[in-house]
Design a protein around this motif. Structure first.
Motif, mmCIF file in Angstrom:
data_model
loop_
_atom_site.group_PDB
_atom_site.id
_atom_site.type_symbol
_atom_site.label_atom_id
_atom_site.label_comp_id
_atom_site.label_asym_id
_atom_site.label_seq_id
_atom_site.Cartn_x
_atom_site.Cartn_y
_atom_site.Cartn_z
ATOM 1 N N ASN A 62 -10.092 0.622 0.198
ATOM 2 C CA ASN A 62 -9.062 0.545 1.233
ATOM 3 C C ASN A 62 -9.583 1.033 2.584
ATOM 4 O O ASN A 62 -10.110 2.155 2.674
ATOM 5 C CB ASN A 62 -7.883 1.444 0.863
ATOM 6 C CG ASN A 62 -7.103 0.934 -0.330
ATOM 7 O OD1 ASN A 62 -7.458 -0.057 -0.942
ATOM 8 N ND2 ASN A 62 -6.024 1.614 -0.645
ATOM 9 N N ASP B 216 0.843 -1.195 0.000
ATOM 10 C CA ASP B 216 0.000 0.000 0.000
ATOM 11 C C ASP B 216 0.885 1.256 0.000
ATOM 12 O O ASP B 216 1.785 1.382 0.839
ATOM 13 C CB ASP B 216 -0.870 -0.047 1.268
ATOM 14 C CG ASP B 216 -1.894 1.054 1.316
ATOM 15 O OD1 ASP B 216 -2.389 1.461 0.249
ATOM 16 O OD2 ASP B 216 -2.221 1.503 2.446
ATOM 17 N N HIS B 217 0.654 2.155 -0.944
ATOM 18 C CA HIS B 217 1.403 3.421 -1.006
ATOM 19 C C HIS B 217 2.919 3.252 -1.027
ATOM 20 O O HIS B 217 3.627 3.889 -0.235
ATOM 21 C CB HIS B 217 1.021 4.354 0.157
ATOM 22 C CG HIS B 217 -0.381 4.879 0.084
ATOM 23 N ND1 HIS B 217 -0.791 5.783 -0.868
ATOM 24 C CD2 HIS B 217 -1.464 4.607 0.846
ATOM 25 C CE1 HIS B 217 -2.073 6.055 -0.684
ATOM 26 N NE2 HIS B 217 -2.514 5.345 0.347
ATOM 27 N N HIS C 261 -9.294 5.153 -1.867
ATOM 28 C CA HIS C 261 -8.460 5.289 -0.660
ATOM 29 C C HIS C 261 -9.195 6.139 0.376
ATOM 30 O O HIS C 261 -10.170 6.815 0.061
ATOM 31 C CB HIS C 261 -7.123 5.942 -1.020
ATOM 32 C CG HIS C 261 -6.147 4.997 -1.649
ATOM 33 N ND1 HIS C 261 -5.016 4.570 -1.020
ATOM 34 C CD2 HIS C 261 -6.165 4.380 -2.852
ATOM 35 C CE1 HIS C 261 -4.350 3.739 -1.812
ATOM 36 N NE2 HIS C 261 -5.035 3.609 -2.938
ATOM 37 N N HIS D 127 -7.730 10.633 3.654
ATOM 38 C CA HIS D 127 -7.134 9.609 4.515
ATOM 39 C C HIS D 127 -7.278 9.944 6.008
ATOM 40 O O HIS D 127 -7.238 11.107 6.397
ATOM 41 C CB HIS D 127 -5.623 9.491 4.245
ATOM 42 C CG HIS D 127 -5.273 8.686 3.037
ATOM 43 N ND1 HIS D 127 -4.649 9.217 1.945
ATOM 44 C CD2 HIS D 127 -5.428 7.363 2.756
ATOM 45 C CE1 HIS D 127 -4.423 8.259 1.041
ATOM 46 N NE2 HIS D 127 -4.901 7.134 1.504
HETATM 47 ZN ZN ZN Z 1 -4.458 5.220 0.906
#
Ligand code: ZN
Ligand code: G3H
Length: 305
Positions: free
Chosen positions: A230, A82-83, A208, A180
């Motif tokens: 996510n 992830d990322h 996200h 986020h």
């Molecule tokens: Zn994310």
């Protein structure tokens, strides 16, 4: 079963108009809670680790835990980076056996994002590993973002078409209103923007910052290609709620197993709820996979002696 890649899993989700939950984990109990939920719901699942999680648990350790958990069950499990914000991190994860990667160049100028994403897809595709990329930027609530910031950072449909064509990424993280690390579900997605991007791009989309998105709003986006959702912050909240509950019930407890079992259960319940909400519950059978052979029981995994 052995880990699977996210390629077919996400294409099936787009086709079936549901989304696969991609849940972040940092430790064994979170991994077990997520896998238990997927087994209980007979759902495909993506278990993802961030660079922070890799720093915390260690790359080999994180990979080994997820691989072992996947091997013990008969629902398809993806191990996803992830990322990943640099090329090297993606290569290291590929070598460690990750079955899905992300290069996040959203903080870079467009041409640099295109260049590095393309390098990652070029090598990952040689060994059949799919790559998620990000265009536009999903911001962070801890950076005190304004509504205007979120709007300005949204993915531009025409740019997305060109980006996907040039980079050959397999899925695209789109910035469409989520932020986020929000602790309450207050964000509304810009569905018109999702639709507009869909008119230009036909690969699976990734949402996200989903802990902060109102569930009805996330559901509205699924028919327009959002196939991976996510969730991280919500699961951290569940985990710490479990710790607090365990300590409240037994303030003098010193055995961590008797505390963390509550955390694992809280994570499992939170993930089950999300899996049902996203429509991925029961999709393993629908996709022709075998029915689950094993659920991690409390007795096997947590009951302290
Ligand atoms: Zn994310
Ligand atoms: O990449 C991870 C996700 O976007 C999680 O975001 O912590 O807001 O749920 P979240």
């Amino acid at each position: 079963m052995p880990l699977v890649t996210s390629k077919e899993m996400l294409l099936a989700a787009v086709e079936g108009h549901y989304a696969v939950g991609a849940f972040n984990a940092n430790n064994m109990e979170q991994i077990q809670g997520i896998i238990n939920a997927a087994v209980a719901e007979n759902a495909p699942v993506i278990l993802q680790v961030s660079q922070g999680a890799i720093r915390y648990a260690g790359l080999e350790f994180a990979a080994a835990m997820v691989k072992t958990a996947a091997d013990l069950v008969n629902v398809p499990v993806v191990l996803h980076l992830d990322h990943g914000t640099d090329f090297d991190q993606n290569v290291r994860c590929m070598r460690a056996g990750f079955t899905s990667l992300m290069f996040d160049g959203s903080a870079l100028p467009l041409e640099e994002n295109v260049a590095i994403t393309s390098r990652v897809t070029e090598i990952a595709h040689i060994v059949g590993v799919p790559v998620e990329a990000e265009l536009g930027k999903v911001l962070k609530s801890t950076d005190n973002v304004t509504e205007e910031d979120v709007l300005n950072a949204m993915t531009k449909p025409e740019e997305a078409r060109e980006f996907v064509e040039r980079t050959k990424c397999d899925s695209l993280a789109i910035a469409v209103g989520s932020v986020h690390a929000m602790r309450s579900q207050a964000a509304e997605l810009n569905i018109e923007r999702v639709k507009a991007i869909r008119q230009m791009v036909d690969i699976p989309f990734v949402l996200h910052g989903s802990s902060g998105v109102r569930e009805e709003s996330a559901l509205e986006a699924i028919p327009y290609g959002v196939a991976k959702i996510n969730v991280a912050t919500l699961l951290n909240q569940a985990f710490t709620t479990g710790i607090k509950r365990g300590l409240a019930e037994s303030p003098d407890e010193v055995d961590p197993r008797k505390i963390l079992i509550h955390s694992r259960d809280e994570v499992m319940e939170a993930v089950r709820h999300k899996i049902r909400t996203f429509g991925s519950s029961g999709q393993v059978t629908a996709a022709g996979y075998r029915t689950p052979k094993k659920v991690f029981s409390k007795a096997e995994l947590g009951e302290a002696e």
